[in-house]
Design an enzyme around this catalytic site. Sequence first.
Site, PDB file in Angstrom:
ATOM      1  N   HIS A 175       0.812  -1.213   0.000  1.00  0.00           N
ATOM      2  CA  HIS A 175       0.000   0.000   0.000  1.00  0.00           C
ATOM      3  C   HIS A 175       0.848   1.266   0.000  1.00  0.00           C
ATOM      4  O   HIS A 175       0.317   2.384  -0.170  1.00  0.00           O
ATOM      5  CB  HIS A 175      -0.923   0.004   1.213  1.00  0.00           C
ATOM      6  N   ARG A 176       2.166   1.174   0.192  1.00  0.00           N
ATOM      7  CA  ARG A 176       3.027   2.340   0.065  1.00  0.00           C
ATOM      8  C   ARG A 176       3.123   2.783  -1.391  1.00  0.00           C
ATOM      9  O   ARG A 176       3.341   3.964  -1.691  1.00  0.00           O
ATOM     10  CB  ARG A 176       4.426   2.036   0.598  1.00  0.00           C
TER      11      ARG A 176
END
Length: 491
Positions: free
Chosen positions: A461-462
């Site tokens: 999700h980064r």
Amino acid sequence: MSRIKTFNLPDLGEGLTEGEILAWLVKVGDDIELNQPIVEVETAKAAVEIPAKWAGRVQAIFHPEGATVEVGSPIISIDTDPNAGPIEQSTTGAPAADLPTPSAASLAAVEVAPEEGMVEPGLIGGVAPGGRTAVLVGYGPRNAPAKRRPRKGGVPAQGAAAPAAPVQAAPVQAAPAPAPVVPAPALNGNGRPAGGPVLAKPPVRKLAKDLGVDLATLTGSGPLGSITREDVQRAASAPAAAEPLTATAPVTAAASFGADREQRIPVKGVRKLTAENMSRSAFTAPHVTEFLTVDMTRAMKALDRLRERREWRDVRVSPLLLVAKAVLLAVKRHPMVNSTWAGDEIVVKDYVNLGIAAATERGLIVPNIKDAGRLSLRGLADAMTDLVQTAKAGKTSPADMSGGTLTITNVGVFGVDTGTPILPPGESAILAFGAVRELPWVHKGKVKPRLVTTLGLSFDHRIIDGELGSKFLRDIGDFLADPEAALLAWT
């Protein structure tokens, strides 16, 4: 220059510090050729056959099968000119029965193999007997500090490491002298020294455990008395000895929960590396997993038509092939998915090294198809077939498992609908492909039986937000729902 050359265990890739000797492919006294495989070594990534750096005759073997050896430690010595006459005592080493520590004079007479990076021409990478290629390459060094196991049996020696006492050594021709009478070690009923270790490869031990065979009761027919698969299978198929009948009443023993009912399995090799990678990934990259259920009826019919074509009749065609093609096409539409988090920057890659997770006897491995996006559907099918066959044979090299950028795990082969896979370190997405089942599905306004699967996409999700991950997964589903229409629309 000494004719006796000692070969040290090389670094087999990824900055590894040790390896386990699975099997010796030669024995003392064997004449060997240049580049002939002499030993099979298991590292944290793969089982690798190491080729001989010199032609000659095996003079001594310093470690038995099953031993864990540090990189740079001597494993074998070779007489490069066996026809030149007797060898002096100082160049061969003492017999294995009671070998003293080599003296400085004897070490000076031994020529050690070149250090890493000083490879002699025509050796590593050359063609070995039988058409096999010697591959000793792999990942670059890890960022984490290397961990070494503590040495057994005392304090490490200072300075250069001396060769270990040979497990096997060739007979030495010397002046006749009265030999002291050494009593032979007591043997048990299986031809091994009483209390001695049982030699067997990890797959053989697993087979024995599955079949309920006690390895300690078997007589090994393999090298150095090791137990082979045939020995285990022969013992499992042998009729059990009849037990005498007794008139005593059955006695129910009290349940015990001690160590006698527990099994302790050393964590090493592939299992150790997998644990380290999964722990590092799970607690470094923030994982998000999304799911999508897809009607694959049209895709399965397309596969049937593909198999009927003359040029595809000898090609392995499976639903995983279409999933791989769908992933590669979706990456072209969403290139950010094929990237790596590098701290203060994101590295987006224009090539896709497509990993295919494979369950083997040694554990889970993830070899990858290099630059898979450039392959045609037929080329992709051939590459996937080679990858699976190599993995099942246990011949996947460290190089084949390095540099992956995106992975597919086919949990459907185990009858599982889907999963929440953990990202391989350095990758930003992994797709779980579930089982294809016949289920009731609303099709054209009516409930009909259709072939349905569930996809699970985990992503970092980064790098990948919810919108990008959802679009990427949706494109994969659209292709699997109607591959012909997707190809016409996207290419």
